[in-house]
Write a protein that holds these residues in place. Structure first.
Motif, PDB file in Angstrom:
ATOM      1  N   GLY A 211     -10.302  36.494  11.710  1.00  0.00           N
ATOM      2  CA  GLY A 211      -9.232  36.920  12.034  1.00  0.00           C
ATOM      3  C   GLY A 211      -8.195  36.263  13.069  1.00  0.00           C
ATOM      4  O   GLY A 211      -8.704  35.322  13.696  1.00  0.00           O
ATOM      5  N   TYR A 389      -7.288  44.073  12.141  1.00  0.00           N
ATOM      6  CA  TYR A 389      -7.616  43.216  11.229  1.00  0.00           C
ATOM      7  C   TYR A 389      -6.289  42.706  10.618  1.00  0.00           C
ATOM      8  O   TYR A 389      -5.147  43.199  10.659  1.00  0.00           O
ATOM      9  N   GLU A 415     -12.079  37.635   5.869  1.00  0.00           N
ATOM     10  CA  GLU A 415     -10.623  37.821   6.601  1.00  0.00           C
ATOM     11  C   GLU A 415      -9.450  36.796   6.826  1.00  0.00           C
ATOM     12  O   GLU A 415      -8.220  37.206   6.605  1.00  0.00           O
ATOM     13  N   SER A 430     -13.997  45.539   3.885  1.00  0.00           N
ATOM     14  CA  SER A 430     -14.183  44.170   4.060  1.00  0.00           C
ATOM     15  C   SER A 430     -15.464  43.556   4.031  1.00  0.00           C
ATOM     16  O   SER A 430     -15.552  42.554   3.426  1.00  0.00           O
TER      17      SER A 430
END
Ligand code: FAD
Length: 681
Positions: A211, A389, A415, A430
């Motif tokens: 991320g 996120y 991600e 996720s």
């Protein structure tokens, strides 16, 4: 010196979290020579921090669960902006990927009859998260690593070398992708410890870099999440979608200040924890939006009954999707009903016996005791939203993970990729995403390699340019006058103590494969300018993003943010790092900054463009969801260093998937025109 270590692979996987490891396993199983590269230590990734679990409709805790229910929940959570095909594949394949992990040696918590136990989480209709206490990510990473070690042992038996078919390069940062025309030809980077350069020549690269949270000050993300994969993709000609959608997890620690942002797992609410304001009110009942009203309890009594009898009662509103809970907490604090440290209270102490809290939430118990001196078996926690996120990411083909745009041979999973979660990710989705799409990316990257007649080669001039960019911050700091801002930072002074022995390597020197004039040209272009301090720049960037592109957004502030990001761009172009190339965090950050900046610009641009509120994007000036905007993906690309934004239609969902929803529900999301089409079918 600027010597470059060269390696030849078929598939290079950048990132050693769940997505990267799963992709690498698949590539190696397909017979490809595979490299795994990780900026951090092997085993240290976001995946290892995941606490709650991995969502998979195995139906162990409630036999009514199946992939269709999971698909519906995921689409609802993402407010129907998800790439429906990804949501479909994910819901269908997640159970198999979880069971497969057990064949690699994972051991999930069990139900009484020996099945994999599943826990409740926000937005999931049935208990669905396979878990190992609140340390699920650790088991996931441990198992995937174990699988890699076992493959390496097989390779040793066959070839006499453990590294012959799959090799891990840890503490190695990739700064640039190499292209041959429009084809991926490899990746360039450096060893963090020595500062020495490496060039991976490979026809296929899988991005699995995670991320972007470090562009925000209050975040659950750790230091390595600077949007590198997003930026690498952009620079290579790929596109990013829907970067405006960032998830602010409702429950981060808010006290003490040094740990602000650290995650408080959603499992606390899944296991019975409730949110209260300073008036001791369970305020979430006031925040159930219309689209969810049918599924959530209206009274505390019904909500409490649900834990024991979920079939005959509706869920507590504390288990609404994360965007709803984060906005509610934000509103309570703004209305003056917050806790002393500026959050709200999350209480599990009055809901479960101490022994159960310690058994079910051991990490949380430990975390609060150690970091805040709070015993969660006796008193409530103070919590508030934290940047957690990114839903947006590399635009990929849903089946293969191949990046869109003009580049070939680039894949993305986890991600760093976009589309799967729409405007908001459900907790637990996720870890399952990593496994499903990590496997697919590894498989299709390998298949792509098989289609190539000629191996793409990185051009010397590109390698030279990558060297120049990498060295520029060191050269600039060396060229700027003593006592410059770069010299006065705490970070930089710490760096110089570790980097003194390598100072000389920062000076321009000849490079056998890269142009020797590169470093000196960077120095002369720096002229006598005082180089910018990377730590100050990161703080300034975080202030812009946190204050102006945060949880609640407004047109004026977003315009201001873009202006400031533009100013920061000039300053980042002049960033300097004192010290040498040996373990120099200031230099590393200086290189990460340009990634953080370009990705932040995409986020701010898209946030200004999207004139509605949906999932992880809330506009105070456009507070409602707008069905016309649901049909639009915002696609970011980079051309001659400038960010471009385009509207692209969201692919229309296949009829048999649409049929899984009632018309009354679809009418909350779809335009009248779309609804008319649904009725015709
Ligand atoms: P990561 O696991 O983030 O790994 C990224 C890898 O890329 C790392 O190895 C990093 O070093 C490497 N990397 C990055 N840049 C570079 C570069 N330039 N060069 C080389 N390597 C690079 N999700 C759930 O589903 N359930 C949960 O319970 C859950 N709990 C969470 C708890 C916390 C505290 C956090 C932070 C997240 C949680 N999430 C959870 C989200 C989930 O953990 C992450 O979204 C997921 O792990 C991302 O996995 P990934 O494989 O995409 O990337």
């Amino acid at each position: 010196d600027n010597k470059i270590e060269r390696h030849l692979y078929d598939v290079v996987v950048i990132g050693a979290g769940g997505a990267g490891l799963r992709a690498a396993i698949e590539a190696r199983l397909a017979g490809k020579r595979t490299a795994i590269i990780s900026k951090s230590l092997f085993g240290k990734a976001h995946t290892v921090m995941a606490e709650g679990g991995a969502a998979a409709a195995m139906g162990n805790a409630n036999s009514r669960d199946n992939w269709m229910v999971h698909f519906r929940d995921t689409m609802r959570g993402g407010k129907f902006l998800n790439n429906f095909r990804m949501a479909e594949l994910h819901a269908k394949e997640a159970p198999e990927r979880i069971w497969e992990l057990e064949t690699y040696g994972a051991l999930f918590d069990r139900t009484k009859d020996g099945k994999i136990s599943q826990r409740n989480f926000g937005g999931h209709e049935y208990p669905r998260l396979a878990h190992v206490g609140d340390r699920t990510g650790l088991e996931l990473i441990r198992t995937l690593q174990q699988k890699i070690v076992s493959l390496q042992q097989e390779d040793f038996a066959a070839t006499g070398s453990y590294d012959s078919r799959i090799r891990v390069f840890q503490e190695t940062t990739i700064t640039e992708l190499m292209l041959d025309g429009d084809r991926v030809a490899g990746a360039f980077g450096y060893y963090r410890e020595t500062g020495e350069f490496l060039l991976f020549e490979a026809p296929a690269v899988v991005l699995a870099t995670g991320g972007v949270g470090r562009s925000y000050k209050v975040t659950s993300n750790s230091w390595e999440y600077t949007g590198d994969g997003h930026a690498l993709a952009l620079r290579a000609g790929a596109t990013l979608i829907n970067m405006e959608f960032l998830q602010f997890h409702p429950t981060g620690m808010v006290w003490p200040p040094s740990v602000k942002g650290i995650l408080v797992t959603e499992s606390v609410r899944g296991d019975g924890g409730v949110l209260r304001n300073s008036d001791n009110k369970r305020f979430m009942f006031d925040y159930v939006p219309d689209v969810f009203r049918k599924q959530y309890a209206e009274t505390e009594e019904e909500a409490d009954r649900w834990y024991a009898d979920p079939d005959n009662n509706r869920r507590p509103p504390e288990l609404l999707p994360r965007d709803e809970v984060a906005r509610a907490i934000n509103s309570e604090v703004k209305a003056g009903r917050g806790s002393p440290a500026g959050g709200v209270f999350l209480d599990v102490s009055t809901r479960l016996p101490a022994e159960q809290i310690i058994r079910r939430l051991p990490s949380m118990h430990h975390q609060f005791k150690e970091l805040a001196d709070v015993d969660i078996t006796k008193e409530p926690m103070e919590v508030g939203p934290t940047c957690h996120y990114v839903m947006g990411g590399v635009e990929v083909d849903p089946d293969t993970g191949a990046a869109f745009g003009r580049v070939q041979g680039l894949f993305a999973a986890g991600e760093v990729s976009g589309g799967m979660h729409g405007s908001n990710r459900l907790g637990g989705n996720s870890l399952s995403d990593l496994l499903v799409f990590g496997k697919r990316a590894g498989e299709h990257a390998s298949a792509y390699v098989d289609t190539l007649q000629v191996r793409p080669r990185p051009a010397k001039v590109d390698v030279a340019a990558a060297v120049e960019v990498a060295l520029a911050p060191l050269v600039r700091a060396a060229a700027s006058s003593t006592g410059s801002s770069a010299d006065s930072s705490t970070g930089s002074s710490a760096d110089s103590s570790t980097g003194s022995s390598a100072d000389s390597s920062a000076a321009p020197s000849a490079d056998s494969s890269a142009g020797s004039s590169t470093a000196s040209s960077a120095a002369s272009s720096a002229g006598s300018l005082i180089a910018e301090n990377p730590y100050t720049l990161q703080q300034d960037l975080q202030a812009v993003m946190g204050d102006l592109v945060g949880i609640i957004r407004r047109e004026g502030e977003l315009t201001d943010a873009l202006k400031r990001l533009h100013e920061l761009r000039a300053r980042v172009a002049n960033v300097g790092a004192t010290g040498g190339r040996r373990y120099n965090p200031g230099w590393h950050l200086a290189l990460d900054l340009r990634n953080m900046l370009v990705v932040s610009e995409c986020t701010a641009r898209a946030a200004l463009e999207r004139e509605e509120s949906r999932g992880g994007h809330t506009r105070e000036d456009f507070p409602a969801m707008n069905p016309t905007w649901r049909r639009i993906n915002l696609v970011c690309s980079l051309s001659f260093g400038e960010v471009h934004l385009e509207h692209k239609p969201v692919p229309a969902m296949r009829a048999e998937l649409l049929a899984l929803f009632e018309r009354s529900e679809l009418s909350k999301y779809l335009t009248d025109e779309e609804l008319a089409e649904v009725e015709e079918q």
